[in-house]
Write a protein that holds these residues in place. Structure first.
Motif, PDB file in Angstrom:
ATOM      1  N   PRO A  60      40.992 -18.128   9.953  1.00 35.78           N
ATOM      2  CA  PRO A  60      40.997 -17.632   8.591  1.00 35.78           C
ATOM      3  C   PRO A  60      40.448 -16.172   8.594  1.00 35.78           C
ATOM      4  O   PRO A  60      40.627 -15.512   7.709  1.00 35.78           O
ATOM      5  CB  PRO A  60      39.643 -18.425   8.013  1.00 35.78           C
ATOM      6  N   GLY A  61      40.073 -15.470   9.755  1.00 36.76           N
ATOM      7  CA  GLY A  61      39.764 -14.217   9.972  1.00 36.76           C
ATOM      8  C   GLY A  61      38.270 -14.170   9.338  1.00 36.76           C
ATOM      9  O   GLY A  61      37.679 -14.854   8.433  1.00 36.76           O
ATOM     10  N   PRO A  62      37.474 -13.181   9.750  1.00 35.42           N
ATOM     11  CA  PRO A  62      37.575 -12.259  10.648  1.00 35.42           C
ATOM     12  C   PRO A  62      37.593 -13.008  12.231  1.00 35.42           C
ATOM     13  O   PRO A  62      36.654 -13.911  12.173  1.00 35.42           O
ATOM     14  CB  PRO A  62      36.643 -11.172  10.660  1.00 35.42           C
ATOM     15  N   GLN A  87      29.663 -18.195  12.698  1.00 35.04           N
ATOM     16  CA  GLN A  87      28.855 -17.649  11.444  1.00 35.04           C
ATOM     17  C   GLN A  87      27.523 -16.972  11.860  1.00 35.04           C
ATOM     18  O   GLN A  87      26.552 -17.657  11.303  1.00 35.04           O
ATOM     19  CB  GLN A  87      28.990 -18.532  10.468  1.00 35.04           C
ATOM     20  N   ARG A 140      32.336 -14.370  -5.015  1.00 34.08           N
ATOM     21  CA  ARG A 140      32.064 -14.886  -3.743  1.00 34.08           C
ATOM     22  C   ARG A 140      30.456 -14.620  -3.588  1.00 34.08           C
ATOM     23  O   ARG A 140      29.932 -13.608  -4.021  1.00 34.08           O
ATOM     24  CB  ARG A 140      32.576 -13.981  -2.568  1.00 34.08           C
ATOM     25  N   ARG A 161      35.250 -18.724  13.180  1.00 33.03           N
ATOM     26  CA  ARG A 161      34.443 -17.813  13.773  1.00 33.03           C
ATOM     27  C   ARG A 161      32.928 -18.388  13.790  1.00 33.03           C
ATOM     28  O   ARG A 161      32.421 -19.370  12.903  1.00 33.03           O
ATOM     29  CB  ARG A 161      34.430 -16.602  12.696  1.00 33.03           C
ATOM     30  N   ARG A 192      32.477 -23.105   5.402  1.00 28.65           N
ATOM     31  CA  ARG A 192      33.107 -23.559   3.998  1.00 28.65           C
ATOM     32  C   ARG A 192      34.626 -23.763   4.099  1.00 28.65           C
ATOM     33  O   ARG A 192      35.137 -24.471   3.801  1.00 28.65           O
ATOM     34  CB  ARG A 192      32.846 -22.445   3.055  1.00 28.65           C
ATOM     35  N   VAL A 193      35.161 -22.900   5.091  1.00 29.77           N
ATOM     36  CA  VAL A 193      36.642 -23.319   5.508  1.00 29.77           C
ATOM     37  C   VAL A 193      36.741 -24.672   5.971  1.00 29.77           C
ATOM     38  O   VAL A 193      37.730 -25.187   5.213  1.00 29.77           O
ATOM     39  CB  VAL A 193      37.090 -21.880   6.334  1.00 29.77           C
ATOM     40  N   HIS A 203      35.554 -23.175  -0.094  1.00 27.70           N
ATOM     41  CA  HIS A 203      36.567 -21.868  -0.094  1.00 27.70           C
ATOM     42  C   HIS A 203      37.815 -22.262  -0.484  1.00 27.70           C
ATOM     43  O   HIS A 203      38.793 -22.236   0.475  1.00 27.70           O
ATOM     44  CB  HIS A 203      36.254 -21.126   1.509  1.00 27.70           C
TER      45      HIS A 203
END
Ligand code: ASP
Length: 301
Positions: free
Chosen positions: A246-248, A208, A88, A206, A149-150, A116
């Protein structure tokens, strides 16, 4: 996409039947340059369930902090005979750079704003587990699309597996060109009500903040008012709609606590599915390396 389906099916086999220790004797290096709770632990649990050994290196506890270059770190660690490297990194493309320069299998665990892949696979698996199909599903992805990226990995995977995606967020966090780049199965909207209308699943992202240099939105309260997922808004989705993250997650900003803990929420199941998917990926890549004596690479989604 045969590759993606093979991974999803393998994850299902692992779910149905406890696997033997088929990666026994293999060694996996977990190289994390950015903070991570779920992804790193998930790879670690997955590797151990298959009998592999793991070595974990994080930026805070290594020469990385002393300014050693990415490739120097990787060369040093590779000399310890690792079969695979899970990486990562905050820079988009870092796993590709590593993959071009080492003989081990390289797995992307999230690179900057780029991709991701195992997150998208676990999201796809969660949807498949609930609906028994991906073809024709309508999925809303809501929030900070620009830095996610998710979102990018899910856009690639879900559309190729036959789902349709609605992207939703403030204009500053959702450039129209981004939606266009993924073809006719993707559309962008700036109204949450429009994005949620009769969807099968809502993926909440989230904000970012670590990737934002400027003011992309007035403040968190304002963002929550416009884009926060509340029980009232969730009622616009299909009655069986799944809530994913996806969290957090930041409760009270992008998602209300009530929605996060509601029966429609599969956020904890996503974590459980993440282990199955990572087992399937490791088995496929490290198992293959063992069988063919050749390196396999999954630096890209
Ligand atoms: N855990 C995810 C990622 O690493 C999502 C996030 O951090 O918001 O991209």
């Amino acid at each position: 996409m045969d590759e993606a389906w093979a991974i999803l099916r393998q994850a299902r086999r692992f779910q149905q039947q406890a696997p033997e220790r088929r990666l026994s004797g293999r060694r996996l290096l977990l190289l994390f340059y950015e903070p991570s709770t779920r992804t790193r632990t998930s790879f670690e649990v997955a590797a151990r369930r298959l009998g592999a050994e793991t070595v974990s290196v994080t930026a805070q506890s290594s020469s990385i902090e002393k300014g050693e270059s990415l490739l120097d770190t990787v060369y040093t660690l590779q000399a310890m005979a690792v079969d695979g490297i899970v990486i990562r990194h905050a820079a988009s493309g870092a796993p590709h750079l590593v993959a071009r320069n080492v003989h081990s299998t390289v797995i992307n665990a999230g690179d900057g704003m780029h991709e991701h892949p195992t997150q998208a696979l676990l999201d796809g698996y969660t949807l498949w587990r609930h609906f028994g199909r991906l073809e024709g599903l309508e999925i809303a992805i809501v929030g900070d699309i620009l830095h996610s990226r998710v979102a990018r990995s899910n856009l690639l995977l879900l559309t190729q597996l036959g789902a349709r995606v609605r992207l939703c967020g403030p204009r500053t966090l959702l450039p129209p060109a981004l939606a266009e780049a993924y073809g006719p199965r993707v559309r962008a909207t700036y109204r949450l009500e429009d994005a949620l209308d009769a969807v099968d699943a809502v993926m909440v992202l989230r904000l970012q903040m670590e990737r934002m240099q400027a003011g992309f939105f007035p403040n968190e309260a304002e963002y929550a008012r416009e884009y926060g997922l509340t029980p009232e808004r969730l009622r616009l989705a299909s009655p069986q709609a799944l809530v994913m993250h996806p969290g957090p997650m930041i409760r009270g900003v992008e998602i209300s606590a009530e929605v996060a803990d509601s029966p429609q929420s599969v956020i904890r199941e996503q974590v459980e599915n993440g282990v199955l998917i990572r087992m399937a990926v490791l088995d496929r890549l490290l198992g293959q390396t063992a069988a063919q004596g050749a390196p396999a690479m999954m630096a890209k989604g």
